[in-house]
Enzyme design. Sequence first.
Site, PDB file in Angstrom:
ATOM      1  N   LYS A  69       0.656  -0.868  -0.057  1.00  0.00           N
ATOM      2  CA  LYS A  69      -0.254  -0.098  -0.212  1.00  0.00           C
ATOM      3  C   LYS A  69       1.122   1.206   0.185  1.00  0.00           C
ATOM      4  O   LYS A  69       0.505   2.247  -0.533  1.00  0.00           O
ATOM      5  CB  LYS A  69      -1.213  -0.450   1.014  1.00  0.00           C
ATOM      6  N   ALA A 129      -4.211   3.004  15.764  1.00  0.00           N
ATOM      7  CA  ALA A 129      -3.249   3.309  14.599  1.00  0.00           C
ATOM      8  C   ALA A 129      -2.493   2.672  13.753  1.00  0.00           C
ATOM      9  O   ALA A 129      -1.548   3.348  12.755  1.00  0.00           O
ATOM     10  CB  ALA A 129      -2.899   4.863  15.987  1.00  0.00           C
ATOM     11  N   GLY A 131      -3.012   1.405   9.336  1.00  0.00           N
ATOM     12  CA  GLY A 131      -3.375   1.574   8.128  1.00  0.00           C
ATOM     13  C   GLY A 131      -4.350   1.640   8.170  1.00  0.00           C
ATOM     14  O   GLY A 131      -4.836   2.849   7.214  1.00  0.00           O
ATOM     15  N   ALA A 132      -5.663   0.677   8.901  1.00  0.00           N
ATOM     16  CA  ALA A 132      -7.242   1.227   8.849  1.00  0.00           C
ATOM     17  C   ALA A 132      -7.619   2.933   9.670  1.00  0.00           C
ATOM     18  O   ALA A 132      -8.405   3.110   8.966  1.00  0.00           O
ATOM     19  CB  ALA A 132      -8.399  -0.012   9.325  1.00  0.00           C
ATOM     20  N   GLY A 249     -18.338  -4.841   9.692  1.00  0.00           N
ATOM     21  CA  GLY A 249     -16.951  -3.874   8.669  1.00  0.00           C
ATOM     22  C   GLY A 249     -17.214  -4.733   7.498  1.00  0.00           C
ATOM     23  O   GLY A 249     -16.141  -4.386   6.277  1.00  0.00           O
TER      24      GLY A 249
END
Length: 285
Positions: A69, A129, A131-132, A249
């Site tokens: 990413k 804290a 990537g998501a 989710g």
Amino acid sequence: MSFRSELVGSFSTGSEQNPTVVMMDAAFAHEELDWRYVNCEVQPDDLAAAVAGARAMGWRGFNCSLPHKQTVIELIDELSPTAAITAAVNCVVGTDAGWVGHNTDGVGFAASVEDHLELDGCRLLILGAGGAAHAIGVEVALRGAANVLVANRTGARADALAELIDDRTPASADVWRWPAPPAALELPADVDLVVQATPVGMAPATEASLAVAWDRLRPGTVVADVVPNPPMTRFLGEAAAHGAVVVDGTGMLVNQAAENIRLWAGIAVDRVVLRRALEGAFAGS
Ligand code: NDP
């Protein structure tokens, strides 16, 4: 009549665990699009070759999952605002100007909670804290959140995310205290939205959950989990038992897939088709 399909796909490692292809196949069939989504296993050292190959073969775009990413950024031409601030790209779109990188995780999250809460002016607490959490925190901040609180096991990462949101978006952001185990996390009195943005509770470890002192939860607070499988995590079950409106989710995953298709093909796909395909895949896994 054309005998050539349009191509999109995904580059990641651990690709055999990535269910996105199931949603894409269902969407393309339902919308009668002659498109193919190719789920590719790509090692870090091979990412540049994979991106060059996609470009050479005229792919319409591709998803990037772990661990690409960040590293994909140097291989593409432009970034969307959220991708630029988070420095993470999960969806690349072929345009006349070149490859444009987006971060659709945050968009997917926002779409999944918008039915329950006005994000403009909201007060958000994010647990995690990584990537998501970055994608969600930045997207909600850009949509007008009044304040973002970040709580994370490793304090330095909470500091970094709060600082990023504070510096690069109109929202103010602060760090919220993560308790030393076995203490439970205290909820601030005035948040509208609490997001569980860690992998805790994901199958097969479904009994795991972050310890939260739920007694301070205001009934009607929206509580969301990024874990898509199982949809009803232990965390969400506890929140619901204390009067929360819960958002699973799966919705985030479905909505980010819908956003990817919108960016690639310019169509608004039927999200029920995506959700049904994803739930079918999880039921069989
Ligand atoms: P990262 O590795 O980037 O971050 C993980 C975060 O979780 C960190 O903040 C980490 O804290 C925290 N964490 C991990 N284990 C624990 C634990 N046992 N107790 C407390 N905190 C913990 O992962 P991502 O942010 O990329 O992914 C997180 C989850 O989000 C995954 O389950 C992923 O599947 C899901 N996800 C879901 C999406 C969807 O569409 N539904 C989209 C993207 C991700 P620390 O910094 O202390 O290590």
